[in-house]
Design a protein around this motif. Structure first.
Motif, mmCIF file in Angstrom:
data_model
loop_
_atom_site.group_PDB
_atom_site.id
_atom_site.type_symbol
_atom_site.label_atom_id
_atom_site.label_comp_id
_atom_site.label_asym_id
_atom_site.label_seq_id
_atom_site.Cartn_x
_atom_site.Cartn_y
_atom_site.Cartn_z
ATOM 1 N N TYR A 514 -9.626 -39.902 22.597
ATOM 2 C CA TYR A 514 -9.601 -38.436 22.473
ATOM 3 C C TYR A 514 -8.341 -37.975 21.746
ATOM 4 C CZ TYR A 514 -8.714 -33.629 23.926
ATOM 5 O OH TYR A 514 -8.403 -32.297 23.938
ATOM 6 N N GLU A 515 -7.184 -38.514 22.120
ATOM 7 C CA GLU A 515 -5.939 -38.091 21.492
ATOM 8 C C GLU A 515 -5.906 -38.453 20.005
ATOM 9 O OE1 GLU A 515 -3.743 -36.173 22.735
ATOM 10 O OE2 GLU A 515 -4.623 -36.125 24.744
ATOM 11 N N LEU A 516 -6.493 -39.605 19.653
ATOM 12 C CA LEU A 516 -6.492 -40.034 18.254
ATOM 13 C C LEU A 516 -7.469 -39.235 17.400
ATOM 14 C CD1 LEU A 516 -6.321 -43.867 18.907
ATOM 15 C CD2 LEU A 516 -4.614 -42.574 17.628
ATOM 16 N N LEU A 517 -8.631 -38.883 17.961
ATOM 17 C CA LEU A 517 -9.674 -38.223 17.181
ATOM 18 C C LEU A 517 -9.584 -36.699 17.213
ATOM 19 C CD1 LEU A 517 -12.747 -40.461 18.117
ATOM 20 C CD2 LEU A 517 -11.436 -40.485 16.001
ATOM 21 N N ARG A 518 -8.889 -36.157 18.195
ATOM 22 C CA ARG A 518 -8.839 -34.705 18.346
ATOM 23 C C ARG A 518 -8.401 -33.973 17.077
ATOM 24 N NH1 ARG A 518 -4.915 -32.166 22.830
ATOM 25 N NH2 ARG A 518 -3.483 -33.477 21.611
ATOM 26 N N PRO A 519 -7.374 -34.442 16.339
ATOM 27 C CA PRO A 519 -6.935 -33.678 15.152
ATOM 28 C C PRO A 519 -7.995 -33.557 14.065
ATOM 29 C CG PRO A 519 -5.263 -35.281 15.831
ATOM 30 C CD PRO A 519 -6.509 -35.606 16.585
ATOM 31 N N PHE A 520 -9.030 -34.389 14.085
ATOM 32 C CA PHE A 520 -9.999 -34.387 12.993
ATOM 33 C C PHE A 520 -11.104 -33.345 13.200
ATOM 34 C CE2 PHE A 520 -7.976 -38.508 13.042
ATOM 35 C CZ PHE A 520 -7.668 -38.699 11.708
ATOM 36 N N ALA A 521 -11.266 -32.851 14.420
ATOM 37 C CA ALA A 521 -12.190 -31.753 14.720
ATOM 38 C C ALA A 521 -13.569 -31.976 14.102
ATOM 39 C CB ALA A 521 -11.598 -30.422 14.237
ATOM 40 N N ASP A 522 -14.171 -33.132 14.359
ATOM 41 C CA ASP A 522 -15.508 -33.408 13.863
ATOM 42 C C ASP A 522 -16.402 -33.814 15.039
ATOM 43 O OD1 ASP A 522 -14.579 -35.908 14.496
ATOM 44 O OD2 ASP A 522 -15.118 -36.856 12.603
ATOM 45 N N THR A 523 -17.588 -34.299 14.715
ATOM 46 C CA THR A 523 -18.543 -34.642 15.772
ATOM 47 C C THR A 523 -17.990 -35.697 16.712
ATOM 48 O OG1 THR A 523 -20.389 -34.078 14.312
ATOM 49 C CG2 THR A 523 -20.890 -35.439 16.226
ATOM 50 N N ASN A 524 -17.329 -36.724 16.165
ATOM 51 C CA ASN A 524 -16.774 -37.765 17.031
ATOM 52 C C ASN A 524 -15.696 -37.221 17.963
ATOM 53 O OD1 ASN A 524 -18.294 -40.087 16.239
ATOM 54 N ND2 ASN A 524 -17.142 -40.164 14.334
ATOM 55 N N SER A 525 -14.855 -36.326 17.461
ATOM 56 C CA SER A 525 -13.823 -35.761 18.335
ATOM 57 C C SER A 525 -14.454 -34.873 19.401
ATOM 58 C CB SER A 525 -12.795 -34.978 17.512
ATOM 59 O OG SER A 525 -13.403 -33.930 16.783
ATOM 60 N N ALA A 526 -15.554 -34.173 19.070
ATOM 61 C CA ALA A 526 -16.257 -33.378 20.080
ATOM 62 C C ALA A 526 -16.860 -34.281 21.154
ATOM 63 C CB ALA A 526 -17.341 -32.535 19.413
ATOM 64 N N ILE A 527 -17.363 -35.434 20.755
ATOM 65 C CA ILE A 527 -17.925 -36.387 21.723
ATOM 66 C C ILE A 527 -16.830 -36.860 22.686
ATOM 67 C CG2 ILE A 527 -18.906 -38.706 21.963
ATOM 68 C CD1 ILE A 527 -20.374 -38.155 19.290
ATOM 69 N N LYS A 533 -14.553 -34.393 29.685
ATOM 70 C CA LYS A 533 -14.924 -33.144 30.374
ATOM 71 C C LYS A 533 -14.179 -31.928 29.843
ATOM 72 C CE LYS A 533 -16.217 -35.646 34.564
ATOM 73 N NZ LYS A 533 -16.048 -35.792 36.032
ATOM 74 N N ARG A 534 -13.828 -31.965 28.554
ATOM 75 C CA ARG A 534 -13.240 -30.799 27.904
ATOM 76 C C ARG A 534 -14.356 -30.066 27.155
ATOM 77 N NH1 ARG A 534 -9.213 -34.824 27.755
ATOM 78 N NH2 ARG A 534 -7.104 -34.083 28.241
ATOM 79 N N ASN A 535 -15.260 -29.488 27.905
ATOM 80 C CA ASN A 535 -16.467 -28.907 27.323
ATOM 81 C C ASN A 535 -16.151 -27.721 26.417
ATOM 82 O OD1 ASN A 535 -17.924 -30.776 28.867
ATOM 83 N ND2 ASN A 535 -18.003 -29.380 30.619
ATOM 84 N N GLY A 536 -15.197 -26.884 26.823
ATOM 85 C CA GLY A 536 -14.829 -25.734 25.995
ATOM 86 C C GLY A 536 -14.253 -26.152 24.663
ATOM 87 N N GLU A 537 -13.419 -27.186 24.687
ATOM 88 C CA GLU A 537 -12.846 -27.657 23.431
ATOM 89 C C GLU A 537 -13.928 -28.271 22.542
ATOM 90 O OE1 GLU A 537 -9.494 -30.856 21.900
ATOM 91 O OE2 GLU A 537 -9.166 -29.701 23.745
ATOM 92 N N ALA A 538 -14.848 -29.003 23.145
ATOM 93 C CA ALA A 538 -15.958 -29.559 22.364
ATOM 94 C C ALA A 538 -16.758 -28.432 21.719
ATOM 95 C CB ALA A 538 -16.857 -30.403 23.263
ATOM 96 N N ASP A 539 -16.976 -27.350 22.445
ATOM 97 C CA ASP A 539 -17.719 -26.206 21.912
ATOM 98 C C ASP A 539 -16.982 -25.598 20.721
ATOM 99 O OD1 ASP A 539 -19.779 -24.310 21.782
ATOM 100 O OD2 ASP A 539 -18.659 -22.907 23.051
#
Length: 606
Positions: A514-527, A533-539
């Protein structure tokens, strides 16, 4: 567990699988079918009394380390067991209708059954497989609460959701009707939606026309008559030395694609003799070499105009170096003279060296008997600027291309085989090309040829981030995840960090992923956000994400279901069901179970 109990569960799961395969139902209908088939297993024995669980079957999700925690309580109603019976509750982990593992069983023994087992053990040496799990219960007619708690690592290879099912059997009643199957928990596993292959970077640099200026140099060791400058081919090795000079210059002078920019020819003046005389003699010898080249190569007037001749002193340094290599005892004396009288005019050095006792030895052993003629040249190759010109010339003269032009030729080739051929040509002429090495490795990996990919990437020089990712992918294809992680961990490059995140996800190190993929803000980071359980951030990520693939729509459906947006979830389930694998997965997705309403699902998939 009795053999017939296992058979019954297996048969039921096979029934579910066959129903899913042949009915060709929508994702929502399959979910209903699976739930209905599972419920069919439960027996309505004991006058309708049945074991229940509290809380009811619920959704759980692996934590950031891939561990699953399930806690519930089984309620065994009064009169469910007789004094002569044993209740076996065997929790099992099921994935894709396949038994993955059995969890710790719970066993309740009624008084007479427990007494009978002790007698069998004492008298007959009976080995009770459930003895260490058995708990004796004396209360008759009361509801018995049996707490269940299990924490286990979700095994690798579960590509999708799973569930914990409890299989209940009663021993001691001499009937096979007392068997129930209960759904204990559904395991939502969003991380398995993430990309499983590393992202390979195909590189096609912008085509920029650059001057193709090349340089070259050489020397001819020639012998001359003392104090003469004319070249005689019958002296020493003069013919071979001049032939080498001609062979080096001819491709440049005669190439219709090349323009000679400069040709500087210098005679090297001897250290022995007066400086002024020697430099003049060396210049005349350089002029003789120039005239010989002009005649041999039939150089045009324009080419002759760029030729310059001159001379430079050889000095006494080569003599000193030869004496050092030879271990001569008077080396220090010669070094002292050279250091005391620096400069281009070597006459002061010569006067002092001639006074040394070792001078006859120096003259006979260390003064060169031939004279050097050094030459340097520069030329410009013609640029090819249009695609048509590049393709036409590549078929005839690939050697006339620079790296940038060959990369452009590869980019405009119509098929993979042709591209590969150009890249192979490119590494032949430019072995340090990281772009060619990377793209050839990517092609090899796409064919599944990991050996070839690793061999291509074993090039000297700097390793580009793209090449690092390609090599990591080769390790992944070999199953060497740890080596791939080690390789990518030290690379501070966005692509490498992204691939490292995908690897961490495959290793179920979800928090790190999660920490590695979060900056890319794509489908994989949403997954990964959903998996932690960060549903709001995924949204928030998917609201801005432009990915319109079925996988992205499935992720949007998960987010909508978790946030209570039922209509939106159904719309995205329908879109995601265009992918057959996702359609099947939707049927067992715990987050979609709350949406189950036959008419709603049917309408959403019409």
């Amino acid at each position: 567990m009795k053999p017939w109990a296992r058979t019954r569960l297996t048969t039921t799961m096979q029934t579910i699988t066959k129903m899913n395969r042949h009915n060709n139902k929508t994702a929502a209908q399959l979910a209903i079918t699976a739930a209905t088939a599972l419920a069919m297993v439960a027996c309505a024995s004991h006058g309708g009394d049945a074991v229940s669980i509290s809380p009811k079957a619920h959704n759980v999700q692996p934590d950031s380390l891939g561990n699953v925690s399930v806690q519930t309580t089984f309620r065994v109603p009064e009169a469910y067991l007789t004094k002569r019976s044993r209740l076996i509750i065997q929790p099992q982990l099921i994935a894709a209708d396949t038994l993955v593992k059995e969890l710790r069983p719970m066993v309740l023994d009624r008084p007479i059954y427990a007494k009978k087992q002790r007698r069998r053990t004492a008298l007959g040496g009976y080995d009770d497989p459930y003895a260490r799990f058995a708990v004796s219960t004396q209360a008759e007619g009361d509801t018995i609460s049996v707490p269940f708690s299990s924490c286990f690592a979700l095994p690798e290879g579960i590509d999708g959701n799973a569930r914990v099912v409890a299989f209940l059997t009663i021993d001691g009643c001499n009937t096979c009707e007392n068997a129930d199957t209960m759904l204990v928990a559904e395991i939502s596993n969003p991380v398995t939606l993430a990309d499983k292959e590393l992202h390979l970077e195909w590189i096609e640099p912008d085509f920029v026309v650059k001057p193709k200026v090349a340089t070259g140099r050489g020397e001819a060791r020639l012998q001359f008559v003392i104090n003469k400058s004319d070249i005689r081919l019958d002296m020493g090795n003069n013919r071979a030395e001049l032939d080498t000079m001609e062979a080096r210059l001819r491709p440049v002078v005669t190439d219709t694609l090349a323009t000679l920019n400069s040709l500087d020819i210098f005679g090297v003046a001897s250290a022995d003799g007066p400086y002024a005389f020697n430099t003049g003699l060396a210049r005349r010898r350089a002029t003789s070499a120039r005239n010989w080249v002009v005649r041999r190569l039939a150089m045009t007037p324009a080419q002759q105009r760029v030729i310059k001749t001159g001379s430079r002193p050889e000095g006494w340094l080569p003599v000193l170096q030869a004496m050092i290599a030879d271990g001569h005892p008077d080396t220090a004396a010669v070094r002292k003279i050279i250091n005391a009288h620096p400069g281009t005019n070597d006459d002061p050095q010569e006067r002092l060296i001639r006074r040394l006792k070792c001078w006859p030895d120096i003259r006979s052993r260390y003064l060169q008997k031939d004279r050097k003629v050094e030459y340097t040249y520069t030329y410009t190759l013609r640029n090819f600027t249009t695609d048509d010109e590049l393709l036409a010339m590549y078929s005839r003269r690939p050697d006339a291309f620079n790296e940038n032009e060959l990369l452009r030729v590869a980019a405009i080739m119509p098929d993979t085989a042709s591209k590969q051929g150009v890249y192979e040509t490119l590494v032949k002429y430019f072995p340090q090309s990281t772009v060619a090495a990377n793209n050839l490795a990517v092609l090899a990996l796409r064919r599944g040829d990991t050996d070839k990919a690793e061999a291509i990437l074993a090039v000297p020089g700097t390793f580009s981030p793209e090449m690092t990712s390609a090599l990591a992918a080769a390790y992944v294809y070999r199953g060497d995840f740890e080596r791939a992680v080690e390789l990518l961990a030290d690379v501070e490059d966005p692509q490498a960090r992204y691939n490292l995140g995908l690897l961490k996800a495959r290793q179920r190190k979800i928090g790190e992923a999660y920490e590695l993929l979060r900056p890319f803000a794509d489908t994989n980071s949403a997954i990964m956000a959903l998996s932690t359980k960060r549903n709001g951030e995924a949204d928030a990520i998917m609201q801005k994400c432009t990915d319109s693939s079925p996988r992205a729509d499935y992720v949007r459906a998960l987010i909508a279901a978790r946030l209570g947006r039922a209509a939106e979830a159904r719309t995205y389930i329908k879109a995601a069901s265009a992918d057959e694998g996702l359609r099947r997965r939707a049927a067992t997705e715990p987050d979609f179970k709350a949406l189950i309403a036959p008419t709603a699902y049917t309408n959403a998939n019409k």
